[in-house]
Design a protein around this motif. Structure first.
Motif, PDB file in Angstrom:
ATOM      1  N   GLU A  17      43.007  37.543 -50.543  1.00 24.12           N
ATOM      2  CA  GLU A  17      43.052  38.389 -51.738  1.00 24.12           C
ATOM      3  C   GLU A  17      42.233  37.797 -52.885  1.00 24.12           C
ATOM      4  O   GLU A  17      41.577  38.515 -53.631  1.00 24.12           O
ATOM      5  N   LEU A  18      42.263  36.485 -53.030  1.00 21.27           N
ATOM      6  CA  LEU A  18      41.539  35.842 -54.118  1.00 21.27           C
ATOM      7  C   LEU A  18      40.033  36.015 -53.925  1.00 21.27           C
ATOM      8  O   LEU A  18      39.282  36.325 -54.842  1.00 21.27           O
ATOM      9  N   ARG A  19      39.628  35.834 -52.655  1.00 22.77           N
ATOM     10  CA  ARG A  19      38.221  35.982 -52.306  1.00 22.77           C
ATOM     11  C   ARG A  19      37.748  37.415 -52.562  1.00 22.77           C
ATOM     12  O   ARG A  19      36.655  37.640 -53.073  1.00 22.77           O
ATOM     13  N   ILE A  20      38.585  38.379 -52.215  1.00 18.23           N
ATOM     14  CA  ILE A  20      38.242  39.788 -52.453  1.00 18.23           C
ATOM     15  C   ILE A  20      38.037  40.029 -53.945  1.00 18.23           C
ATOM     16  O   ILE A  20      37.081  40.688 -54.378  1.00 18.23           O
ATOM     17  N   PHE A  21      38.929  39.466 -54.740  1.00 13.97           N
ATOM     18  CA  PHE A  21      38.827  39.631 -56.203  1.00 13.97           C
ATOM     19  C   PHE A  21      37.511  39.068 -56.729  1.00 13.97           C
ATOM     20  O   PHE A  21      36.791  39.715 -57.476  1.00 13.97           O
ATOM     21  N   VAL A  22      37.185  37.844 -56.274  1.00 16.78           N
ATOM     22  CA  VAL A  22      35.989  37.186 -56.809  1.00 16.78           C
ATOM     23  C   VAL A  22      34.709  37.826 -56.274  1.00 16.78           C
ATOM     24  O   VAL A  22      33.761  38.053 -57.030  1.00 16.78           O
ATOM     25  N   LYS A  23      34.700  38.141 -54.964  1.00 15.55           N
ATOM     26  CA  LYS A  23      33.449  38.602 -54.341  1.00 15.55           C
ATOM     27  C   LYS A  23      33.219  40.101 -54.491  1.00 15.55           C
ATOM     28  O   LYS A  23      32.075  40.558 -54.499  1.00 15.55           O
ATOM     29  N   ILE A  24      34.302  40.877 -54.539  1.00 13.25           N
ATOM     30  CA  ILE A  24      34.121  42.329 -54.613  1.00 13.25           C
ATOM     31  C   ILE A  24      34.533  42.858 -55.995  1.00 13.25           C
ATOM     32  O   ILE A  24      33.799  43.583 -56.647  1.00 13.25           O
ATOM     33  N   GLY A  25      35.715  42.459 -56.436  1.00 14.41           N
ATOM     34  CA  GLY A  25      36.254  42.997 -57.688  1.00 14.41           C
ATOM     35  C   GLY A  25      35.377  42.688 -58.884  1.00 14.41           C
ATOM     36  O   GLY A  25      34.942  43.590 -59.597  1.00 14.41           O
ATOM     37  N   LEU A  26      35.084  41.404 -59.088  1.00 15.19           N
ATOM     38  CA  LEU A  26      34.329  41.023 -60.289  1.00 15.19           C
ATOM     39  C   LEU A  26      32.945  41.679 -60.357  1.00 15.19           C
ATOM     40  O   LEU A  26      32.611  42.270 -61.374  1.00 15.19           O
ATOM     41  N   PRO A  27      32.139  41.609 -59.261  1.00 19.99           N
ATOM     42  CA  PRO A  27      30.814  42.247 -59.375  1.00 19.99           C
ATOM     43  C   PRO A  27      30.891  43.756 -59.577  1.00 19.99           C
ATOM     44  O   PRO A  27      30.137  44.304 -60.377  1.00 19.99           O
ATOM     45  N   LEU A  28      31.804  44.422 -58.876  1.00 24.98           N
ATOM     46  CA  LEU A  28      31.822  45.886 -58.972  1.00 24.98           C
ATOM     47  C   LEU A  28      32.504  46.364 -60.255  1.00 24.98           C
ATOM     48  O   LEU A  28      32.236  47.458 -60.741  1.00 24.98           O
ATOM     49  N   GLY A  29      33.388  45.545 -60.795  1.00 25.22           N
ATOM     50  CA  GLY A  29      34.125  46.008 -61.981  1.00 25.22           C
ATOM     51  C   GLY A  29      33.591  45.416 -63.265  1.00 25.22           C
ATOM     52  O   GLY A  29      34.265  45.438 -64.283  1.00 25.22           O
TER      53      GLY A  29
END
Lengths: 287, 288
Positions: free
Chosen positions: B194-206
């Protein structure tokens, strides 16, 4: 299994923020509630005595009255002015530049414009100069010598500053709402022979209900910040028509009258909570 | 033919009608800039009737008779206190924004992605209500905590409560809502934590949400007044926004020059971040 893992992640991501909100807002607010029923210094239990005191306090009643009056005048005005600018803007290609100009006051620090406000609204300021010139030119009235900040007119100065500052914000919100309306709807109306006014009346306005509630809530949030202008132009004890709740809280704070402050904070908090919940309920119905 | 002429005339009138108030809106800046390069004596002549109690009206010249940079010179080279307050402002704003990102962005992610978790809706409504409460309502509660932590009269008294403000969470939440859930599901199946998803997907897209929170936050905190007025007694700790009103009209040129310099960073952020500013305003109006 999935759900359990997600509960954990939810807590992990939220925890720092929630802990801070607890420590800095929620727990101390409980303390404030407790204090609202105590004396300020000794902490003796008083029941609802403090509430009784503030509801018979002249300053509190005046401040509540002024704040309500300000809100009731400003918010409808801002909502309307914003819509009146946004509707023609939504049809223009040059909208970008005009929008920027309307937004600019949002970036202007309050302190920078205070001197300008004085130059405009003092007795011999630009506004009176303009009105006097206009009167002399048309011959309809003589010299105008109103002191806008020392009389009841100060209320309208505050209203004007509020509009000046927040029109851009509202225009952007209205525009976002208008642009979100599916083009096919407007196209269909046009095919059916509806003119601009008819499509505004029957297509655009009904589709903007959601934006309307948002704009009301955010305008309200921003209306409390008018204290900055009021304080910088007129100080802690301004002309009585613009003595707002914000002034009162500040003065109580300076005089360490925490018992009254606590009771008033609880009252204002409850009223706002109720208002927000009501608006949210209305808002949810727009689906 | 006649119809197109009519159309274009109508359009020009609309543009003009919209631009006129817009120009009026910008007049204060023009006054500040011309005043800041005006000679003291000239300025005093124009302003005396207003502030000194004369009987005439105020006067003004858009082109000063004797343009001068004396005020800028005095402010920049002979007024060290100005710099103290300037850096106070910069320091507080930067600390607040960094803190808000560290604390608020993960919280926004939690609300946007794990909305099925029980209680998350209720908490979100609570956050929205907190966002809408004006400073005056929470002033006493903030004071009680700050006093207990002996933070009164320090910059932390301003920074810490602001870091836990819920407004940036709401804005970043708007950005995160645009991230497609299927993408996260796919990443989970591929074994990402979940942390990796946040950093790799969430931050760039949001990131549009984060940037709008930064732009709106900067403009808000550069203009900070209520909090320092209540929580900072020592004037050398004050932000710039409280310095300007301390200058008397006798030094109007000096005040206007200070005003102009205060305006520059805000205007800079405004110009650079205007798209995010608009996006942020739109996010602030998003429904959950």
């Amino acid at each position: 299994m999935m759900a359990v893992r997600h509960n954990g992640s939810f807590v992990m991501f939220l925890l720092p923020s929630l802990a801070g909100v607890m420590v800095f807002v929620l727990l101390p607010f409980l303390d404030v509630m407790k204090r609202s029923m105590q004396t300020a210094v000794t902490g003796e239990f008083m029941g609802v005595k403090n509430y009784d005191v503030i509801f018979h306090n002249q300053a509190f009643l005046l401040a509540v009255q002024n704040t309500i009056r300000f809100t009731l005048v400003c918010i409808p005005l801002l909502v309307l002015v914003g819509l009146m600018v946004a509707l023609p803007l939504s049809n223009l290609k040059e909208a970008g530049l005009i929008k920027s100009v309307y937004l600019f006051p949002l970036a202007m620090p309050t302190a920078t414009i205070v001197l300008v406000w004085k130059m405009v609204f003092y007795r011999q300021g630009f506004l009176n100069l303009l009105l006097t010139k206009l009167g002399a030119y048309t011959g309809w009235w003589g010299p105008v010598m109103v002191d806008y900040l020392g009389t009841g007119a100060s209320f309208w100065v505050l209203v004007a500053s509020y509009l000046w500052k927040n029109t851009g914000y509202t225009v952007v919100l209205w525009l976002a709402g208008i642009l979100a309306i599916p083009n096919e709807l407007l196209e269909a109306a046009r095919v059916d022979g509806a003119g601009r006014w008819k499509s505004i009346r029957y297509i655009i306005l009904p589709n903007l209900k959601g934006s309307f509630y948002t704009i009301v809530i955010l305008s309200f949030l921003n209306s409390f910040k008018i204290y900055r202008e009021a304080y910088l132009v007129a100080g802690s004890y301004p002309q009585e028509d613009i003595y707002l709740l914000q002034h009162l809280f500040n003065n109580w704070f300076v005089n360490m009258e925490f018992d009254k402050m606590a009771a008033a904070a609880v009252c204002v908090g409850i009223v706002l909570f109720g208002a927000i919940m009501l608006l949210q309920r209305l808002w949810d119905k727009t689906d | 033919m006649l119809k197109t002429v009519y159309q274009s005339v109508k359009k020009s009138i609309t543009v003009l009608l919209l631009l006129l108030p817009a120009i009026l809106i910008c007049l204060p800046v023009v006054l500040i800039i011309t005043g800041s390069v005006m000679d003291s004596i000239e300025l005093k002549q124009y302003l005396y009737p207003v502030f000194g109690g004369g009987e005439e009206f105020i006067r003004w010249k858009l082109m000063p008779d004797y343009p001068t940079f004396e005020h800028y010179g005095r402010l920049l080279f002979m007024t060290p206190s100005f710099f103290v307050l300037f850096w106070n402002s910069v320091g507080m704003v930067v600390c607040i924004l960094i803190g808000q990102m560290i604390v608020g962005v993960p919280a926004a992610w939690a609300f946007a992605v794990y909305y099925r978790v029980r209680g998350s809706r209720t908490l979100f409504v609570l956050y929205v209500v907190l966002m809408l409460l004006p400073f005056q309502v929470t002033m006493l509660s903030s004071y009680l905590v700050l006093d207990r932590l002996s933070l009164m009269n320090t910059h932390l008294a301003i920074v810490l409560p602001a870091v836990f403000s819920t407004f940036p969470i709401f804005l970043s939440y708007g950005g995160f809502r645009a991230v497609p859930m299927q993408l996260l599901e796919a990443a989970r199946i591929d074994g990402a934590g979940e942390l990796r998803i946040f950093v790799k997907i969430g931050l760039p897209l949001g990131k549009s949400g984060l940037l709008s929170a930064i732009v709106l936050g900067f403009l808000e905190y550069w203009n900070l007044m209520e909090q320092p007025l209540a929580f900072l007694e020592d004037k050398s700790l004050w932000p710039l926004s409280l310095y300007l009103p301390e200058i008397s009209w006798m030094q109007a040129g000096f005040a206007m020059c200070a005003s102009f310099i205060t305006l520059i960073p805000a205007a800079f952020v405004f110009v650079l971040g205007q798209d995010y500013l608009e996006q942020g305003i739109i996010y602030s109006g998003l429904k959950e």
